[in-house]
Design a protein around this motif. Structure first.
Motif, PDB file in Angstrom:
ATOM      1  N   MET A  39     105.982  44.683 -15.563  1.00 59.85           N
ATOM      2  CA  MET A  39     105.012  43.601 -15.810  1.00 59.85           C
ATOM      3  C   MET A  39     105.696  42.277 -16.184  1.00 59.85           C
ATOM      4  SD  MET A  39     102.119  45.832 -17.768  1.00 59.85           S
ATOM      5  CE  MET A  39     101.029  44.471 -18.166  1.00 59.85           C
ATOM      6  N   ASP A  40     106.981  42.381 -16.578  1.00 64.06           N
ATOM      7  CA  ASP A  40     107.817  41.184 -16.770  1.00 64.06           C
ATOM      8  C   ASP A  40     107.237  40.193 -17.783  1.00 64.06           C
ATOM      9  OD1 ASP A  40     110.137  39.823 -16.203  1.00 64.06           O
ATOM     10  OD2 ASP A  40     109.186  38.560 -14.681  1.00 64.06           O
ATOM     11  N   THR A  41     106.776  40.710 -18.912  1.00 64.32           N
ATOM     12  CA  THR A  41     106.298  39.803 -19.964  1.00 64.32           C
ATOM     13  C   THR A  41     107.510  39.268 -20.727  1.00 64.32           C
ATOM     14  OG1 THR A  41     106.047  41.721 -21.402  1.00 64.32           O
ATOM     15  CG2 THR A  41     104.069  40.922 -20.295  1.00 64.32           C
ATOM     16  N   ASP A  42     107.318  38.131 -21.396  1.00 61.08           N
ATOM     17  CA  ASP A  42     108.443  37.526 -22.111  1.00 61.08           C
ATOM     18  C   ASP A  42     108.683  38.169 -23.475  1.00 61.08           C
ATOM     19  OD1 ASP A  42     109.134  35.792 -20.127  1.00 61.08           O
ATOM     20  OD2 ASP A  42     107.729  34.244 -20.791  1.00 61.08           O
ATOM     21  N   PHE A  43     107.722  38.935 -23.925  1.00 55.49           N
ATOM     22  CA  PHE A  43     107.802  39.538 -25.260  1.00 55.49           C
ATOM     23  C   PHE A  43     107.406  41.015 -25.119  1.00 55.49           C
ATOM     24  CE2 PHE A  43     105.740  39.229 -29.778  1.00 55.49           C
ATOM     25  CZ  PHE A  43     106.664  40.122 -30.268  1.00 55.49           C
ATOM     26  N   ILE A  44     108.283  41.885 -25.571  1.00 58.95           N
ATOM     27  CA  ILE A  44     108.012  43.325 -25.433  1.00 58.95           C
ATOM     28  C   ILE A  44     108.172  44.020 -26.783  1.00 58.95           C
ATOM     29  CG2 ILE A  44     108.605  45.439 -24.166  1.00 58.95           C
ATOM     30  CD1 ILE A  44     109.950  43.669 -22.076  1.00 58.95           C
ATOM     31  N   VAL A  45     107.178  44.825 -27.100  1.00 59.63           N
ATOM     32  CA  VAL A  45     107.233  45.635 -28.317  1.00 59.63           C
ATOM     33  C   VAL A  45     107.428  47.083 -27.884  1.00 59.63           C
ATOM     34  CG1 VAL A  45     105.960  46.398 -30.357  1.00 59.63           C
ATOM     35  CG2 VAL A  45     105.681  44.048 -29.525  1.00 59.63           C
ATOM     36  N   ILE A  46     108.469  47.710 -28.402  1.00 58.78           N
ATOM     37  CA  ILE A  46     108.811  49.061 -27.938  1.00 58.78           C
ATOM     38  C   ILE A  46     108.925  49.998 -29.138  1.00 58.78           C
ATOM     39  CG2 ILE A  46     110.373  50.382 -26.477  1.00 58.78           C
ATOM     40  CD1 ILE A  46     111.505  47.731 -25.438  1.00 58.78           C
ATOM     41  N   ASP A  47     108.131  51.036 -29.117  1.00 56.77           N
ATOM     42  CA  ASP A  47     108.109  51.975 -30.237  1.00 56.77           C
ATOM     43  C   ASP A  47     108.805  53.278 -29.833  1.00 56.77           C
ATOM     44  OD1 ASP A  47     107.564  53.354 -32.510  1.00 56.77           O
ATOM     45  OD2 ASP A  47     105.393  53.157 -32.420  1.00 56.77           O
ATOM     46  N   GLU A  48     109.979  53.476 -30.353  1.00 55.78           N
ATOM     47  CA  GLU A  48     110.786  54.682 -30.103  1.00 55.78           C
ATOM     48  C   GLU A  48     110.853  55.084 -28.626  1.00 55.78           C
ATOM     49  OE1 GLU A  48     110.539  57.912 -32.878  1.00 55.78           O
ATOM     50  OE2 GLU A  48     109.296  56.709 -34.186  1.00 55.78           O
ATOM     51  N   PRO A  49     111.480  54.251 -27.811  1.00 58.57           N
ATOM     52  CA  PRO A  49     111.515  54.549 -26.379  1.00 58.57           C
ATOM     53  C   PRO A  49     112.429  55.710 -26.006  1.00 58.57           C
ATOM     54  CG  PRO A  49     112.905  52.662 -26.832  1.00 58.57           C
ATOM     55  CD  PRO A  49     112.243  53.029 -28.129  1.00 58.57           C
ATOM     56  N   THR A  50     113.265  56.129 -26.936  1.00 60.74           N
ATOM     57  CA  THR A  50     114.249  57.167 -26.576  1.00 60.74           C
ATOM     58  C   THR A  50     114.019  58.469 -27.336  1.00 60.74           C
ATOM     59  OG1 THR A  50     115.847  56.495 -28.251  1.00 60.74           O
ATOM     60  CG2 THR A  50     115.978  55.362 -26.148  1.00 60.74           C
ATOM     61  N   SER A  51     112.851  58.612 -27.950  1.00 62.57           N
ATOM     62  CA  SER A  51     112.627  59.786 -28.808  1.00 62.57           C
ATOM     63  C   SER A  51     112.731  61.099 -28.041  1.00 62.57           C
ATOM     64  CB  SER A  51     111.276  59.687 -29.500  1.00 62.57           C
ATOM     65  OG  SER A  51     110.244  59.638 -28.541  1.00 62.57           O
ATOM     66  N   GLN A  52     112.458  61.059 -26.729  1.00 63.07           N
ATOM     67  CA  GLN A  52     112.494  62.304 -25.956  1.00 63.07           C
ATOM     68  C   GLN A  52     113.681  62.341 -24.990  1.00 63.07           C
ATOM     69  OE1 GLN A  52     109.568  64.610 -25.303  1.00 63.07           O
ATOM     70  NE2 GLN A  52     108.402  63.827 -27.019  1.00 63.07           N
ATOM     71  N   LEU A  53     114.587  61.380 -25.157  1.00 66.23           N
ATOM     72  CA  LEU A  53     115.663  61.266 -24.166  1.00 66.23           C
ATOM     73  C   LEU A  53     116.998  61.791 -24.683  1.00 66.23           C
ATOM     74  CD1 LEU A  53     114.933  57.687 -22.759  1.00 66.23           C
ATOM     75  CD2 LEU A  53     114.155  59.884 -21.882  1.00 66.23           C
ATOM     76  N   ASP A  54     117.823  62.259 -23.747  1.00 70.39           N
ATOM     77  CA  ASP A  54     119.157  62.704 -24.121  1.00 70.39           C
ATOM     78  C   ASP A  54     120.041  61.472 -24.330  1.00 70.39           C
ATOM     79  OD1 ASP A  54     120.068  61.805 -21.585  1.00 70.39           O
ATOM     80  OD2 ASP A  54     119.446  63.681 -20.681  1.00 70.39           O
TER      81      ASP A  54
END
Lengths: 297, 275
Positions: A169-184
């Motif tokens: 979506m290419d927004t200028d402001f991104i809020v990210i809540d624990e994007p790697t909680s399920q990732l190795d």
């Protein structure tokens, strides 16, 4: 309108208190915080310290969606939160939530279509949409998944797809809540690499993350939260080497903890490292027997 | 084949897949590639004809036509299987019940309080065939047209994305609820609770699962709504579509018009019995 060196302040909170409906204690309690645009701001804290509520507030999910009592002054991109139309907020601030199982729309047959859903909602023409999704797929290494049904992906794969759909979506402001909680670890590195690219392209990012070693490498500033309060906010190095982090029960980066232990044992390093490469430098310098000095990197 | 060639082949296949979005969606079959609304109108007209025209010839013919359409649409095998099961499970039951209690003359035989007559048998047969024709049209529609194309066709006709999402999500929810129920049943099984065995045992194990399944679905709905909002679902601009349907050709318009005309004539015949 609050400004920061001529630019509009990204987020400005003054004595903010938020209590969810039907709960007794506040999730945020007296939060005062100012975030600059164009930087990667990490948010750390124990579980239930208010990190996700802070994200939800910045994104306008509270109080627009989750009801509750909001007190204090909240400004997002220079406008009072109450003046924002929720539909405008969703086009202005991208947001990735922590639960990958509810991040998939459930109505698309392939990952490629799932990533495009935000662009469809924004009315982006088909060809531009295809190009944008292709680019994001390549950046996140999702080529092998594009034909798969998003409803049949693992948690980690869903998390990447949800992240990709917001990046598209290419927004200028991104809020990210624990994007790697399920990732190795490898996939977490990839995600942080993409977040770093976003920051380099001038995007503003607020990132809740428990993987403090990765934040140490990439974040420009860190907000430490405890029991709904901001206990410290400042440049990454200052925060990660401070006692406030330990007081909030947030473990420091491994190398910082090691350096502290060495210092306690009387074997102080020339400077307090927060990343592995810094630790390598610090230990090398100490082993070479150079005189102790301040780290200038 | 070397790893490089393998990767090259995969990249080409991925490019082909992506390129497919530049063309109208196709299922590789002329019947299934008809506009979903056209298919709906044709099948709906057949159902109307089965109801409106008296006697057993019309509903029987409609049932046969449905089978022929399914064969032409390349879904003959699954459709005929499902349709046969419907005939056996529901059609037969309806026929027997209706025949037994409809009354009429001449009486064919009597078993206790039940008197079966020729009129009753014909009425039962018609009733069962009409119900089968209607259920057959619904079954065939879903066999021919993926629900997402139906919703896309509706959106292109001006139905709001919100309405189509609710319908699509409702269909997906059926699958999700089933999956969640299985996960919880497996968890119960791992804790030593008996989930298999005879019917009563299975029911006893399944009933307590319903509450957590539905509660988790309700909780997930709220989070899904927020996730959709994060994807600008509520934006006021006109939504665009990655997938598109092919333009409706003239023959399809004519075909649909003929089907509707037949249904109108059948209805008119029912009101003014001129045949």
């Amino acid at each position: 309108m609050r400004r920061c060196g001529g630019a509009v302040v990204l987020v400005s909170l003054h004595d903010v208190r938020f209590t969810y409906a039907f709960t007794e204690g506040p999730a945020l309690d007296g939060v005062t915080l100012e975030l600059e645009p164009g930087l990667l701001h990490g948010v750390v804290g124990m579980n239930a310290s208010g990190k996700s509520t802070l994200c939800a507030l910045i994104r306008g999910v509270v109080p627009h969606f989750h009801e509750g009592t909001l007190e204090g002054d909240v400004q997002v991109l220079g406008r009072d939160l109450s003046d924002w139309d929720p539909a405008d907020l969703s086009q202005t601030i991208g947001c990735v939530f922590d639960n990958p199982f509810t991040q998939i729309s459930g109505i698309k047959d392939t990952v490629f279509e799932e990533i495009a859903i935000g662009l469809e909602n924004l009315g982006v023409p088909r060809e531009a949409m295809i190009q944008r999704v292709k680019e994001v797929v390549e950046r996140l290494g999702l080529q092998a998944l594009i034909r798969k049904n998003p409803n049949e992906l693992s948690g980690g794969q869903r998390q990447k797809v949800a992240f990709a759909s917001i990046i598209a979506m290419d927004t200028d402001f991104i809020v990210i809540d624990e994007p790697t909680s399920q990732l190795d670890p490898e996939a977490s590195e990839e995600i942080f690499g993409v977040i770093d690219q976003l920051r380099r392209h001038g995007k503003s990012v607020v990132l809740v993350e428990h993987k403090i070693d990765l934040l140490a490498r990439y974040a420009d500033s860190i907000v430490v939260m405890k029991e709904g309060r901001v206990v410290m906010h400042g440049p990454t190095r200052d925060v990660l080497t401070s006692d406030a982090l330990l007081d909030a029960n947030v473990p420091p980066p491994e190398v910082t903890a090691l350096a502290r232990d060495l210092a306690d044992a009387g074997k102080e390093l020339p400077f307090m490292p927060i990343t592995r490469s810094e630790a390598y430098q610090a230990i090398s310098r100490r082993m070479e027997g150079r005189p102790r000095g301040h780290h200038t990197a | 084949m070397s790893a490089d060639q393998d990767r090259g082949g995969a990249a080409i296949r991925a490019e082909d897949f992506i390129d497919g979005f530049r063309r109208p969606a196709t299922q590789g079959n002329r019947v299934r590639d008809m506009n979903p609304i056209s298919v709906f109108l044709v099948l709906g007209s057949l159902a109307v004809i089965a109801v409106a025209v008296p006697g057993i010839v019309a509903p029987s013919t409609v049932c046969v036509v449905l089978v022929l359409i399914s064969l032409a649409g390349g879904v003959g095998r699954p459709f005929i299987g499902n349709f046969s099961r419907l005939f056996v499970a529901i059609g037969l039951l309806l026929f027997v019940l209706r025949s037994a209690f409809a009354g009429g003359t001449p009486v064919l035989f009597t078993i206790g309080a039940i008197t079966v007559s020729m009129e009753g048998v014909l009425e039962g047969l018609r009733f069962a065939l009409v119900v089968m024709a209607i259920s057959g049209t619904v079954t065939l529609y879903f066999a021919l047209i993926p629900i997402k194309y139906s919703m896309l066709a509706l959106e292109l006709k001006g139905v709001t994305p919100r309405a189509t999402y609710v319908l699509l999500a409702a269909f997906q929810a059926i699958t999700d609820l089933g999956k969640n129920a299985r996960v919880i049943m497996d968890a119960q099984k791992a804790r030593g609770i008996e989930t298999e065995g005879n019917f009563v045992q299975r029911v006893r194990a399944f009933v307590p699962v319903l509450a957590p399944v539905f509660l988790s679905a309700i909780a997930a709905t709220e989070e899904k709504a927020i996730a959709l909002d994060a994807r600008a679902f509520n934006s006021r601009v006109n939504h665009s579509h990655l997938v598109t349907l092919r333009p409706t050709p003239a023959w399809e318009v004519v075909f649909v018009a003929i089907a509707i005309l037949c249904a109108v004539v059948a209805c008119a015949g029912a009101v003014v019995p001129w045949y």
